[in-house]
Design a protein around this motif. Structure first.
Motif, PDB file in Angstrom:
ATOM      1  N   LEU A 101       1.601   6.690  -6.946  1.00  0.00           N
ATOM      2  CA  LEU A 101       0.432   7.412  -7.455  1.00  0.00           C
ATOM      3  C   LEU A 101       0.457   8.885  -7.050  1.00  0.00           C
ATOM      4  O   LEU A 101       0.057   9.753  -7.824  1.00  0.00           O
ATOM      5  N   ALA A 102       0.948   9.178  -5.845  1.00  0.00           N
ATOM      6  CA  ALA A 102       1.067  10.570  -5.401  1.00  0.00           C
ATOM      7  C   ALA A 102       2.080  11.323  -6.263  1.00  0.00           C
ATOM      8  O   ALA A 102       1.837  12.478  -6.654  1.00  0.00           O
ATOM      9  N   LYS A 130       0.487  11.943  -9.544  1.00  0.00           N
ATOM     10  CA  LYS A 130      -0.541  12.981  -9.426  1.00  0.00           C
ATOM     11  C   LYS A 130       0.111  14.364  -9.428  1.00  0.00           C
ATOM     12  O   LYS A 130      -0.385  15.301 -10.057  1.00  0.00           O
ATOM     13  N   LEU A 137       0.833  -1.195   0.000  1.00  0.00           N
ATOM     14  CA  LEU A 137       0.000   0.000   0.000  1.00  0.00           C
ATOM     15  C   LEU A 137       0.874   1.253   0.000  1.00  0.00           C
ATOM     16  O   LEU A 137       0.613   2.205  -0.735  1.00  0.00           O
ATOM     17  N   VAL A 138       1.936   1.237   0.773  1.00  0.00           N
ATOM     18  CA  VAL A 138       2.841   2.389   0.852  1.00  0.00           C
ATOM     19  C   VAL A 138       3.449   2.678  -0.518  1.00  0.00           C
ATOM     20  O   VAL A 138       3.450   3.831  -0.977  1.00  0.00           O
ATOM     21  N   ASP A 139       3.984   1.648  -1.181  1.00  0.00           N
ATOM     22  CA  ASP A 139       4.611   1.852  -2.491  1.00  0.00           C
ATOM     23  C   ASP A 139       3.602   2.342  -3.525  1.00  0.00           C
ATOM     24  O   ASP A 139       3.899   3.225  -4.328  1.00  0.00           O
ATOM     25  N   ARG A 140       2.398   1.777  -3.496  1.00  0.00           N
ATOM     26  CA  ARG A 140       1.366   2.191  -4.450  1.00  0.00           C
ATOM     27  C   ARG A 140       0.998   3.656  -4.237  1.00  0.00           C
ATOM     28  O   ARG A 140       0.928   4.439  -5.185  1.00  0.00           O
ATOM     29  N   ILE A 141       0.799   4.039  -2.997  1.00  0.00           N
ATOM     30  CA  ILE A 141       0.413   5.423  -2.701  1.00  0.00           C
ATOM     31  C   ILE A 141       1.537   6.391  -3.064  1.00  0.00           C
ATOM     32  O   ILE A 141       1.287   7.453  -3.644  1.00  0.00           O
ATOM     33  N   LEU A 142       2.784   6.029  -2.757  1.00  0.00           N
ATOM     34  CA  LEU A 142       3.912   6.891  -3.093  1.00  0.00           C
ATOM     35  C   LEU A 142       4.011   7.128  -4.600  1.00  0.00           C
ATOM     36  O   LEU A 142       4.187   8.269  -5.048  1.00  0.00           O
ATOM     37  N   GLN A 202      -3.310   0.111 -12.875  1.00  0.00           N
ATOM     38  CA  GLN A 202      -3.252   1.309 -12.038  1.00  0.00           C
ATOM     39  C   GLN A 202      -2.454   2.431 -12.688  1.00  0.00           C
ATOM     40  O   GLN A 202      -2.681   3.605 -12.398  1.00  0.00           O
TER      41      GLN A 202
END
Length: 161
Positions: free
Chosen positions: A105-106, A109, A98-103, A140
């Motif tokens: 994608l952020a 963005k 989850l951390v890697d995905r959010i980093l 994703q």
């Protein structure tokens, strides 16, 4: 057929596919197509044509069963896309945290898109490639699979729905 399966796996319009799943009959003749492909616009019988010809009666038999028939000449499979798909599919079982995905994608963005060489610096070692490949496979993020082999100058971007 393996190359075609790699293409089907990364085709966004394909819902599911199966290999050698059906048989079609005509006056004692039988044909086993390479794939049955369920797409958003219907179900297709797909044959990869190399040296063996497709029976002339097959399109009518396929239509009678409510399917559409498609033929892909083996020599026309897009070599660059096939290689990119093969490269990505090696990471199909990689679980992105989850951390890697959010980093990632952020970062996308914030920047809109990024070159692969820029993203590699976000995770240590070869982990960045695993993260990127797995996220492409899961829809994703996007990368162009057709123009050139995936490399440092490849641009990744968030998936547009």
């Amino acid at each position: 057929a393996r190359d075609a399966a790699c293409l089907l796996d990364l085709d966004q319009a394909v819902i599911s596919w199966s290999c050698l799943a059906s048989r079609f009959y005509n006056n004692g003749s039988v044909h086993v197509p390479d794939f049955i492909v369920e797409r958003e616009d219907g179900t297709y019988v797909l044959d990869i044509v190399g040296t063996a010809p497709i029976p002339q009666w097959l399109p009518a038999a396929v239509q009678t069963e409510g399917y559409k028939h498609t033929v892909w000449p083996a020599c026309d499979l897009p070599a660059i896309r096939v290689q990119n798909c093969k490269d990505l599919l090696r990471y199909a079982r990689y679980e992105v945290s989850l951390v890697d995905r959010i980093l990632l994608l952020a970062a996308l963005k914030e920047h809109g898109s990024m070159r692969l060489s820029e993203v590699i610096n976000m995770a240590p070692g070869t982990r960045a490639i695993s993260i990127i490949a797995a996220m492409i496979l899961r829809g994703q993020i996007d990368v162009d699979l057709d123009e050139e082999l995936i490399g440092p100058d490849s641009v990744i971007r968030p998936r547009q729905y």
